[in-house]
Each structure stands twice: as structure tokens, then as C-alpha cells.
Design a protein around this motif. Sequence first.
Motif, mmCIF file in Angstrom:
data_model
loop_
_atom_site.group_PDB
_atom_site.id
_atom_site.type_symbol
_atom_site.label_atom_id
_atom_site.label_comp_id
_atom_site.label_asym_id
_atom_site.label_seq_id
_atom_site.Cartn_x
_atom_site.Cartn_y
_atom_site.Cartn_z
ATOM 1 N N UNK A 1 88.766 20.957 72.151
ATOM 2 C CA UNK A 1 88.723 22.257 71.473
ATOM 3 C C UNK A 1 87.534 22.368 70.535
ATOM 4 N N UNK A 2 87.076 21.265 70.000
ATOM 5 C CA UNK A 2 85.949 21.290 69.071
ATOM 6 C C UNK A 2 84.690 20.714 69.709
ATOM 7 N N UNK A 3 84.488 20.968 70.999
ATOM 8 C CA UNK A 3 83.381 20.362 71.735
ATOM 9 C C UNK A 3 82.008 20.788 71.229
ATOM 10 N N UNK A 4 81.875 22.016 70.744
ATOM 11 C CA UNK A 4 80.565 22.535 70.364
ATOM 12 C C UNK A 4 80.482 22.838 68.880
ATOM 13 N N UNK A 5 79.307 22.596 68.325
ATOM 14 C CA UNK A 5 79.018 22.959 66.936
ATOM 15 C C UNK A 5 78.710 24.457 66.890
ATOM 16 N N UNK A 6 78.475 25.000 65.721
ATOM 17 C CA UNK A 6 78.084 26.404 65.597
ATOM 18 C C UNK A 6 76.674 26.592 66.125
ATOM 19 N N UNK A 7 76.434 27.733 66.720
ATOM 20 C CA UNK A 7 75.118 28.034 67.278
ATOM 21 C C UNK A 7 74.071 28.109 66.179
ATOM 22 N N UNK A 8 72.880 27.631 66.510
ATOM 23 C CA UNK A 8 71.735 27.689 65.610
ATOM 24 C C UNK A 8 70.472 27.659 66.452
ATOM 25 N N UNK A 9 69.438 28.296 65.990
ATOM 26 C CA UNK A 9 68.132 28.276 66.673
ATOM 27 C C UNK A 9 68.230 28.693 68.140
ATOM 28 N N UNK A 10 69.022 29.715 68.422
ATOM 29 C CA UNK A 10 69.195 30.288 69.758
ATOM 30 C C UNK A 10 69.836 29.332 70.760
ATOM 31 N N UNK A 11 70.584 28.351 70.246
ATOM 32 C CA UNK A 11 71.225 27.360 71.124
ATOM 33 C C UNK A 11 72.526 26.880 70.493
ATOM 34 N N UNK A 12 73.352 26.262 71.337
ATOM 35 C CA UNK A 12 74.572 25.631 70.862
ATOM 36 C C UNK A 12 74.665 24.265 71.556
ATOM 37 N N UNK A 13 75.053 23.255 70.807
ATOM 38 C CA UNK A 13 75.097 21.889 71.342
ATOM 39 C C UNK A 13 76.482 21.299 71.115
ATOM 40 N N UNK A 14 76.812 20.265 71.895
ATOM 41 C CA UNK A 14 78.092 19.596 71.677
ATOM 42 C C UNK A 14 78.085 18.962 70.296
ATOM 43 N N UNK A 15 79.242 18.984 69.656
ATOM 44 C CA UNK A 15 79.360 18.432 68.306
ATOM 45 C C UNK A 15 79.554 16.924 68.346
ATOM 46 N N UNK A 16 80.041 16.417 69.459
ATOM 47 C CA UNK A 16 80.224 14.974 69.652
ATOM 48 C C UNK A 16 80.326 14.720 71.153
ATOM 49 N N UNK A 17 80.061 13.500 71.543
ATOM 50 C CA UNK A 17 80.178 13.144 72.952
ATOM 51 C C UNK A 17 81.623 13.365 73.421
ATOM 52 N N UNK A 18 81.786 13.693 74.696
ATOM 53 C CA UNK A 18 83.123 13.781 75.279
ATOM 54 C C UNK A 18 83.101 13.043 76.608
ATOM 55 N N UNK A 19 84.280 12.707 77.132
ATOM 56 C CA UNK A 19 84.279 11.834 78.302
ATOM 57 C C UNK A 19 85.424 12.102 79.263
ATOM 58 N N UNK A 20 85.277 11.507 80.441
ATOM 59 C CA UNK A 20 86.326 11.410 81.448
ATOM 60 C C UNK A 20 86.631 9.917 81.526
ATOM 61 N N UNK A 21 87.851 9.523 81.259
ATOM 62 C CA UNK A 21 88.199 8.105 81.207
ATOM 63 C C UNK A 21 88.253 7.443 82.579
ATOM 64 N N UNK A 22 88.277 8.248 83.653
ATOM 65 C CA UNK A 22 88.376 7.674 84.993
ATOM 66 C C UNK A 22 87.730 8.617 86.010
ATOM 67 N N UNK A 23 86.520 8.285 86.456
ATOM 68 C CA UNK A 23 85.795 9.113 87.422
ATOM 69 C C UNK A 23 86.609 9.301 88.695
ATOM 70 N N UNK A 24 86.491 10.474 89.290
ATOM 71 C CA UNK A 24 87.234 10.829 90.497
ATOM 72 C C UNK A 24 86.699 10.160 91.759
ATOM 73 N N UNK A 25 85.372 9.928 91.806
ATOM 74 C CA UNK A 25 84.754 9.408 93.027
ATOM 75 C C UNK A 25 83.505 8.607 92.673
ATOM 76 N N UNK A 26 83.006 7.888 93.655
ATOM 77 C CA UNK A 26 81.763 7.133 93.497
ATOM 78 C C UNK A 26 80.609 8.004 93.976
#
Length: 143
Positions: A58-83
Motif C-alpha cells: 500500500x505504501x509502495x510509492x513516495x509522493x511525486x516530485x520533479x515530475x516523477x514518482x518513485x518507489x519508497x522502498x524495495x518490494x519483492x516476490x518471495x517465490x518466482x513463478x518460472x525460470x
Amino acid sequence: MSYGISTGLVHAILNAAFNAGAGSIFDSAICEGRTGTRPADANNAPVGTVIFAATLPADAFASAASLAIAISAAFSDSSADATGVPTWFRIRLPGDLGTTNTTDARLDGDVGEGSGDMSFDNTDINAGQAITVNTFTISLPKS
């Protein structure tokens, strides 16, 4: 005739789409890393194999600044679906059935290890492996 978009409007659009504090339309969206050639536009059905699928926090992105928005912290998938090696990503809502249409909210982009619109810790992924998205920035207008 052309039009101009203010920095404030760009930030409002990005925050409305991605920033949970602003009531994001992409709350609990799914970020898929896929193989193959990215579709011509995000209205098209996806192609390729889903290598990983991570639910955005829910908190993946920080507030927009400089005409862009970036993730606020890394996020992950604990188990990839395929190779495989993902070449593009799609962010979609859970109810998106993946059909060609103009009604589902989607965002497609390029991926890479340290490059692309989104980068993560490893592009040579094995099924069951944890994948971490390290950087992801969305710009409007895209440069």
C-alpha cells in the motif's frame, strides 16, 4: 493546438495513480515481470511467460516530485513463478483478466538488472527464487 500541464497537475496525476496516501488506484496492484516482446501498448493482452508477480504494498510509492514518482522502498516476490529472464513488466489491478481492452488500468515498461524503467536484483531468475525490485520511477510526461 497543444496544451500545457503544470507540475502540480503532473504530481496530482502520479499521486492519484500510485501514492497510497492519495488513495491510489493501484493499491494492491500486481507487478508482473514477463518474457518476450512487450505489447505495442498497455491496452493489448500481455504476452510471454510470467516470471514473477509481486503485489505492490500500500505504501509502495513516495509522493511525486520533479515530475516523477518513485518507489519508497524495495518490494519483492518471495517465490518466482518460472525460470527465465524478464524483458518487460506490467502493473495491473487484481481483477484485470488480461484481455485486449481500453478499460483496465495498466502500466507497461522495460526491466533490467540495474537498467530499464524498473530494475531488480537479478534478471537470471529461477522458479522459487526471491526477486526484489530495487528501483522504479515513473515520469510524466515520459522522457
